[in-house]
Design an enzyme around this catalytic site. Sequence first.
Site, short mmCIF file in Angstrom:
data_model
loop_
_atom_site.label_atom_id
_atom_site.label_comp_id
_atom_site.label_asym_id
_atom_site.label_seq_id
_atom_site.Cartn_x
_atom_site.Cartn_y
_atom_site.Cartn_z
N SER A 1 39.53 37.99 52.73
CA SER A 1 40.35 37.90 53.94
C SER A 1 39.50 37.70 55.17
CB SER A 1 41.12 39.20 54.14
OG SER A 1 41.94 39.46 53.05
N HIS B 1 42.19 31.32 50.62
CA HIS B 1 42.81 32.57 51.07
C HIS B 1 44.32 32.50 50.93
CE1 HIS B 1 43.74 35.47 54.57
NE2 HIS B 1 43.56 36.15 53.47
N ASN C 1 44.12 36.26 59.77
CA ASN C 1 43.73 37.66 59.98
C ASN C 1 42.99 37.89 61.29
OD1 ASN C 1 44.97 38.74 57.74
ND2 ASN C 1 43.31 38.08 56.40
N GLU D 1 44.98 29.32 53.21
CA GLU D 1 43.92 28.87 54.13
C GLU D 1 42.76 28.42 53.27
OE1 GLU D 1 43.14 31.18 58.16
OE2 GLU D 1 43.65 32.58 56.59
P1 NAD Z 1 43.52 45.58 45.38
O1 NAD Z 1 42.87 46.85 45.81
O2 NAD Z 1 44.99 45.56 45.11
O3 NAD Z 1 42.80 45.00 44.06
C1 NAD Z 1 41.42 44.86 43.93
C2 NAD Z 1 41.12 44.78 42.43
O4 NAD Z 1 39.74 44.45 42.29
C3 NAD Z 1 41.34 46.12 41.70
O5 NAD Z 1 42.17 45.91 40.56
C4 NAD Z 1 39.93 46.54 41.28
O6 NAD Z 1 39.89 47.23 40.04
C5 NAD Z 1 39.25 45.17 41.18
N1 NAD Z 1 37.80 45.26 41.26
C6 NAD Z 1 37.04 46.06 42.05
N2 NAD Z 1 35.73 45.85 41.78
C7 NAD Z 1 35.68 44.90 40.81
C8 NAD Z 1 34.62 44.28 40.10
N3 NAD Z 1 33.35 44.61 40.35
N4 NAD Z 1 34.92 43.37 39.17
C9 NAD Z 1 36.21 43.04 38.90
N5 NAD Z 1 37.25 43.60 39.52
C10 NAD Z 1 36.99 44.52 40.47
O7 NAD Z 1 43.12 44.51 46.52
P2 NAD Z 1 43.91 43.17 46.92
O8 NAD Z 1 44.85 43.49 48.02
O9 NAD Z 1 44.38 42.47 45.69
O10 NAD Z 1 42.71 42.35 47.60
C11 NAD Z 1 41.81 41.58 46.83
C12 NAD Z 1 41.15 40.54 47.71
O11 NAD Z 1 42.16 39.70 48.29
C13 NAD Z 1 40.34 41.10 48.87
O12 NAD Z 1 39.23 40.29 49.11
C14 NAD Z 1 41.33 41.02 50.03
O13 NAD Z 1 40.71 40.95 51.28
C15 NAD Z 1 42.03 39.71 49.70
N6 NAD Z 1 43.37 39.54 50.29
C16 NAD Z 1 44.22 40.59 50.37
C17 NAD Z 1 45.48 40.40 50.93
C18 NAD Z 1 46.46 41.54 51.03
O14 NAD Z 1 47.47 41.41 51.74
N7 NAD Z 1 46.24 42.64 50.36
C19 NAD Z 1 45.87 39.13 51.39
C20 NAD Z 1 44.98 38.06 51.24
C21 NAD Z 1 43.72 38.28 50.70
#
Ligand code: NAD
Length: 308
Positions: free
Chosen positions: A136, A157, A207, A169
Amino acid sequence: MTVDVKPTLDIGQLVEPPPIARVGVIGGGQMGNGITHVCALAGLPVVLLDVKAEALTKAMATMARNMERQVNRSIISSDDRDAALARVTTSTDYEAFGEADLVIEAATEKEDVKRAIFSTLTPRLKPSCLIASNTSSISITRLGAATDRPEKFIGMHFMNPVPVMKLVEIIRGIATDEPTFLAVQALARKLGKIVAVAEDFPAFIVNRILVPMINEAVYALYEGVGSVSGIDTSMRLGANHPMGPLELADFIGLDTCLSIMQVLYDGLSDSKYRPCPLLVKYVEAGWLGRKTGRGFYDYSQTPPRPTR
Ligand code: NAD
C-alpha cells in the site's frame, strides 16, 4: 516511381508483453484471498502461499463464501464458482511457484517481511517470472532492488475488497521495464479492473490521500472532538462517504493504516504525517480492526459497538 515509405515507428508494437498464464499469490489474508479470487474467476490457475497453514484454510473458506454470495446475486454461475475454486491450490512451500509467470506478493505491510519473502522466493522462480507487490505504500524501486530482477518487478495495488473494487494502481519502479508494465496492465484489464498509473512516491495516489484523512479522524477522536459514532456519522452524512473513516480504518486493518502513516512520515519527512498516538496504542494492544474482532468498534456485538 514508387516511393518506399516506412510506417511510423510505434514503440508499443515493438514491445511484446510476456503472457501471464499461471499466477502465484503470497499472503492469504484479506487481500491475498481477494486477488486469488479474481484471478481464478478470470480463468487463471493460482497457487496461494502463506506462512501459516491455518491462514490458507481460512482463505479458501472466505473465497468459497464470497463466490457463493456472487452466485446468489447472479454475478457468476455455480459452474463458474466450482471451476474457479478448482483452479486454486495452496501451499506453504515456495517450490510451488516454479511454473508461475507472475507472483503477486500480498503479505503483511512490513518492509523486512517483504524483503525476507523475496529472498526466499526468487531462487525458486523461472527467470522470466514477473513479481508484483500489492504494497500500500512501500517504495517499489527499493523492493525491486531487493530482488534479482528489478526490471521485472512492479507495484500492483488492488483495493479492498478485491472482488468488488474496480481500481488497480500500477506503479513502476525506476528499473521496471515496458514489457512488465504492459503485461501487468493487460492482466488487470483481464480481471475486469480499471488501471490508474501512479508514480513511485510513498503511498502512491489512493493512500497518500485516504490514510492521512483516517489518521486525522483518529486525532479527532484522541482530542475528544467527537466520539467514534459522532465522527463516522459526520463523515457519512456530512461528506457523503459510504463508510465513516474509523469504520474504514477497521476494515483496512489498523496495523496496515499505521504502517502506511509511518512510510509517509519517514518518506516525506513532514510532521503532518505523524501517526496519531491513539492509532499506535490500538495497534500495540492488538486491536487491529475487523480481522481481530476489535478496533474502533467491537465486532463481538451485533451491530458492532463503538469502543469510545
Ligand atoms: P492481512 O493481515 O489480512 O494478511 C497478511 C497475510 O500475510 C497473513 O495471512 C499472514 O499470515 C501472511 N504473511 C505474513 N508473513 C508472511 C510471510 N513471511 N510469508 C507468507 N505470508 C506471510 O493483511 P492484508 O490486509 O491482506 O494486507 C496485505 C498486503 O496488502 C499489505 O502489503 C497491505 O498493505 C496491502 N493492501 C491492503 C489493503 C487493505 O485494505 N487491507 C488494501 C490494499 C493493499
